[in-house]
Design an enzyme around this catalytic site. Structure first.
Site, PDB file in Angstrom:
ATOM      1  N   SER A 125     127.773  36.490  57.046  1.00 12.07           N
ATOM      2  CA  SER A 125     126.696  37.355  57.546  1.00 12.07           C
ATOM      3  C   SER A 125     125.462  37.238  56.676  1.00 12.07           C
ATOM      4  O   SER A 125     125.560  36.960  55.467  1.00 12.07           O
ATOM      5  CB  SER A 125     127.209  38.794  57.518  1.00 12.07           C
ATOM      6  OG  SER A 125     126.146  39.685  57.632  1.00 12.07           O
ATOM      7  N   TYR A 150     131.737  46.290  53.144  1.00 12.07           N
ATOM      8  CA  TYR A 150     131.771  45.239  54.177  1.00 12.07           C
ATOM      9  C   TYR A 150     131.058  43.984  53.670  1.00 12.07           C
ATOM     10  O   TYR A 150     131.598  42.880  53.734  1.00 12.07           O
ATOM     11  CB  TYR A 150     131.107  45.754  55.469  1.00 12.07           C
ATOM     12  CG  TYR A 150     130.784  44.634  56.445  1.00 12.07           C
ATOM     13  CD1 TYR A 150     131.785  43.979  57.145  1.00 12.07           C
ATOM     14  CD2 TYR A 150     129.462  44.204  56.628  1.00 12.07           C
ATOM     15  CE1 TYR A 150     131.496  42.945  58.020  1.00 12.07           C
ATOM     16  CE2 TYR A 150     129.155  43.175  57.499  1.00 12.07           C
ATOM     17  CZ  TYR A 150     130.171  42.539  58.194  1.00 12.07           C
ATOM     18  OH  TYR A 150     129.875  41.507  59.046  1.00 12.07           O
ATOM     19  N   LYS A 154     132.344  39.881  52.653  1.00 10.33           N
ATOM     20  CA  LYS A 154     131.777  38.596  53.102  1.00 10.33           C
ATOM     21  C   LYS A 154     131.433  37.737  51.878  1.00 10.33           C
ATOM     22  O   LYS A 154     131.702  36.530  51.831  1.00 10.33           O
ATOM     23  CB  LYS A 154     130.523  38.822  53.954  1.00 10.33           C
ATOM     24  CG  LYS A 154     130.796  39.508  55.275  1.00 10.33           C
ATOM     25  CD  LYS A 154     131.680  38.681  56.192  1.00 10.33           C
ATOM     26  CE  LYS A 154     132.024  39.381  57.485  1.00 10.33           C
ATOM     27  NZ  LYS A 154     133.095  38.766  58.248  1.00 10.33           N
TER      28      LYS A 154
HETATM   29  P1  NAD Z   1     134.446  42.548  66.845  1.00 11.69           P
HETATM   30  O1  NAD Z   1     134.968  43.754  66.159  1.00 11.69           O
HETATM   31  O2  NAD Z   1     133.942  42.681  68.229  1.00 11.69           O
HETATM   32  O3  NAD Z   1     135.545  41.378  66.812  1.00 11.69           O
HETATM   33  C1  NAD Z   1     136.487  41.251  65.791  1.00 11.69           C
HETATM   34  C2  NAD Z   1     137.839  41.100  66.455  1.00 11.69           C
HETATM   35  O4  NAD Z   1     138.827  40.917  65.433  1.00 11.69           O
HETATM   36  C3  NAD Z   1     138.254  42.326  67.272  1.00 11.69           C
HETATM   37  O5  NAD Z   1     138.673  41.897  68.545  1.00 11.69           O
HETATM   38  C4  NAD Z   1     139.424  42.932  66.471  1.00 11.69           C
HETATM   39  O6  NAD Z   1     140.373  43.544  67.328  1.00 11.69           O
HETATM   40  C5  NAD Z   1     139.964  41.720  65.756  1.00 11.69           C
HETATM   41  N1  NAD Z   1     140.637  41.989  64.466  1.00 11.69           N
HETATM   42  C6  NAD Z   1     140.185  42.699  63.408  1.00 11.69           C
HETATM   43  N2  NAD Z   1     141.090  42.649  62.410  1.00 11.69           N
HETATM   44  C7  NAD Z   1     142.130  41.886  62.848  1.00 11.69           C
HETATM   45  C8  NAD Z   1     143.364  41.468  62.278  1.00 11.69           C
HETATM   46  N3  NAD Z   1     143.723  41.816  61.037  1.00 11.69           N
HETATM   47  N4  NAD Z   1     144.179  40.689  63.019  1.00 11.69           N
HETATM   48  C9  NAD Z   1     143.857  40.325  64.290  1.00 11.69           C
HETATM   49  N5  NAD Z   1     142.700  40.688  64.869  1.00 11.69           N
HETATM   50  C10 NAD Z   1     141.849  41.471  64.153  1.00 11.69           C
HETATM   51  O7  NAD Z   1     133.301  41.934  65.888  1.00 11.69           O
HETATM   52  P2  NAD Z   1     132.230  40.782  66.212  1.00 11.69           P
HETATM   53  O8  NAD Z   1     130.899  41.451  66.297  1.00 11.69           O
HETATM   54  O9  NAD Z   1     132.691  39.909  67.274  1.00 11.69           O
HETATM   55  O10 NAD Z   1     132.256  40.026  64.813  1.00 11.69           O
HETATM   56  C11 NAD Z   1     133.100  38.910  64.578  1.00 11.69           C
HETATM   57  C12 NAD Z   1     132.940  38.479  63.139  1.00 11.69           C
HETATM   58  O11 NAD Z   1     131.570  38.200  62.871  1.00 11.69           O
HETATM   59  C13 NAD Z   1     133.367  39.533  62.116  1.00 11.69           C
HETATM   60  O12 NAD Z   1     134.017  38.897  61.039  1.00 11.69           O
HETATM   61  C14 NAD Z   1     132.063  40.135  61.680  1.00 11.69           C
HETATM   62  O13 NAD Z   1     132.129  40.672  60.374  1.00 11.69           O
HETATM   63  C15 NAD Z   1     131.148  38.925  61.732  1.00 11.69           C
HETATM   64  N6  NAD Z   1     129.731  39.279  61.885  1.00 11.69           N
HETATM   65  C16 NAD Z   1     129.359  40.106  62.916  1.00 11.69           C
HETATM   66  C17 NAD Z   1     128.025  40.484  63.035  1.00 11.69           C
HETATM   67  C18 NAD Z   1     127.604  41.432  64.134  1.00 11.69           C
HETATM   68  O14 NAD Z   1     126.531  42.040  64.020  1.00 11.69           O
HETATM   69  N7  NAD Z   1     128.340  41.580  65.220  1.00 11.69           N
HETATM   70  C19 NAD Z   1     127.068  40.012  62.127  1.00 11.69           C
HETATM   71  C20 NAD Z   1     127.484  39.157  61.098  1.00 11.69           C
HETATM   72  C21 NAD Z   1     128.821  38.801  60.990  1.00 11.69           C
END
Ligand code: NAD
Ligand code: UDP
Length: 338
Positions: A125, A150, A154
């Site tokens: 991120s 959080y 990362k």
């Molecule tokens: P999200 O919460 O929609 O998706 C994450 C998925 O992982 C969910 O479906 C959840 O059920 C699953 N999950 C969590 N822990 C788990 C585990 N231990 N085992 C199995 N499944 C698990 O989030 P997103 O927005 O799609 O983000 C995806 C990734 O991108 C994350 O790592 C997040 O930190 C990173 N990210 C997101 C953003 C944002 O703004 N959305 C920005 C930067 C980075």
């Protein structure tokens, strides 16, 4: 590479990436524990692509479950989206955040190594830049202290994966630093579906747009930015998804450790976003100016030259398209994905 294990593949970015993988001829295999997603996403992926991907309802911290998946499928590469992502919640529940985000990554890499799988993309991120000294930020800029657990996860995972790749240069790792993903699939079938009151700007605006929330609170109008409100680099989630496919192609060249910003290179203020959303969708978004939100920074947007140069990837969609797609998803799913 053909068979790609997608952890967190039913989430916001993961599901969109699964669609993109299928469209590009890959076979995604999903593991998700449904902590922050719904099983109903799976038939929606089929509705869009005609393909129902293989799905394992398991936790990525469960080593034995991972082994079973690697045994049953010849995995060529892994995209690791699974993790907890709510900044504010991470301050309240640091133990849960460190445990889930770190342990899932450590177990995943352990099992990948056992099975000789050497290609990993990690969802990092822009938060790893902390309070940047200048914008736009490049991948070479220094990383600054995170303001919440959080962000720390990362930062730590980037370090850990960097060390693992250093010790074994044949282990290819891409750290993708996402800026602010927004929007949804143009069909309205996939999008951002937060539990409870949204923390992020776009889902909040969308809920105001359909009358679910009364008004938007703008956190601060006294930042050192052109109109005083916070500036971010909003990237359409479909562009973000295609960035992963471009990165898989890069990993096929055995590059070792690579790091890319995935953004648009353009900064947009909160007020500009409100105006863009109103204009794109012909709606009114009432707002009130409130004090700054703790931990927020004035501006962060990406220098995206490296991704363009080395991946041949650039974001194609602008915020207008993202506002259209976010509203479309919200209208079709007023109470989220059921
Ligand atoms: P999200 O919460 O929609 O998706 C994450 C998925 O992982 C969910 O479906 C959840 O059920 C699953 N999950 C969590 N822990 C788990 C585990 N231990 N085992 C199995 N499944 C698990 O989030 P997103 O927005 O799609 O983000 C995806 C990734 O991108 C994350 O790592 C997040 O930190 C990173 N990210 C997101 C953003 C944002 O703004 N959305 C920005 C930067 C980075
Ligand atoms: N923001 C806001 N009201 C909200 C949510 C967010 O004014 O209800 C602002 C926030 O202060 C920041 C920008 O919108 O300037 C993006 O916030 P978001 O939480 O979406 O992303 P991040 O802060 O993680 O970049």
């Amino acid at each position: 590479m053909k068979n790609i294990l997608v952890t967190g593949g039913l989430g916001f970015i993961g599901s969109e990436t699964v669609v993109c993988l299928i469209e590009e001829g890959y076979t995604p295999i999903i593991i998700d524990n449904l902590y922050n997603s719904k099983k109903a996403v799976l038939p929606r992926i089929k509705e869009i692509t005609g393909v129902l991907p293989k799905f394992y309802e398991n936790d990525v911290t469960d080593e034995d479950a991972l082994r079973k998946i690697f045994k049953e499928n010849k995995i060529d590469g892994v995209i690791h989206f699974a993790g907890y992502k709510a900044v504010g919640e991470s301050v309240q529940k640091p133990l849960e955040y460190y445990s889930n985000n770190l342990i899932s990554t450590l177990k995943l890499v352990k099992v990948m190594k056992e099975f000789g799988v050497k290609n990993l993309i990690f969802s990092s991120s822009a938060t790893v830049y902390g309070l940047p000294k200048r914008v736009p930020v490049t991948e070479e800029d220094e990383l600054n202290e995170a303001t919440n657990p959080y962000g720390e996860t990362k930062f730590m995972i980037e370090r850990i994966l960097g060390d693992i790749s250093k010790a074994d240069p044949s282990f290819n790792v891409a750290l993708l630093r996402y800026f602010n993903p927004i929007g949804g699939h143009p069909s309205g079938l996939l999008g951002e579906d937060p539990n409870g009151i949204p923390n992020n700007l776009l889902p909040y605006i969308s809920q105001v747009a359909i009358g679910k929330l009364d008004h938007l609170n703008i956190f601060g109008d006294d930042y050192d930015t052109p109109d005083g409100t916070g500036v971010r680099d909003y990237i359409h989630v479909v562009d973000l998804a295609s960035g992963h496919v471009a990165t898989l192609k890069k990993l096929e060249t055995n590059p070792g450790l690579v790091i890319y910003n995935l953004g648009t290179g353009k900064g947009t203020s909160v007020l500009e976003m409100v105006k863009a959303y109103e204009k794109a969708n012909n709606v009114k978004i009432p707002y009130e100016i409130k004090p700054r939100r703790a931990g927020d920074i004035a501006a962060n947007y990406a220098n995206v030259d490296k991704a363009k140069r080395e991946l041949g990837w650039v974001a194609k969609y602008d915020i207008v398209q993202a506002c259209l797609d976010a509203y479309n998803f919200q209208k079709k799913n007023p109470d989220g994905i059921k």
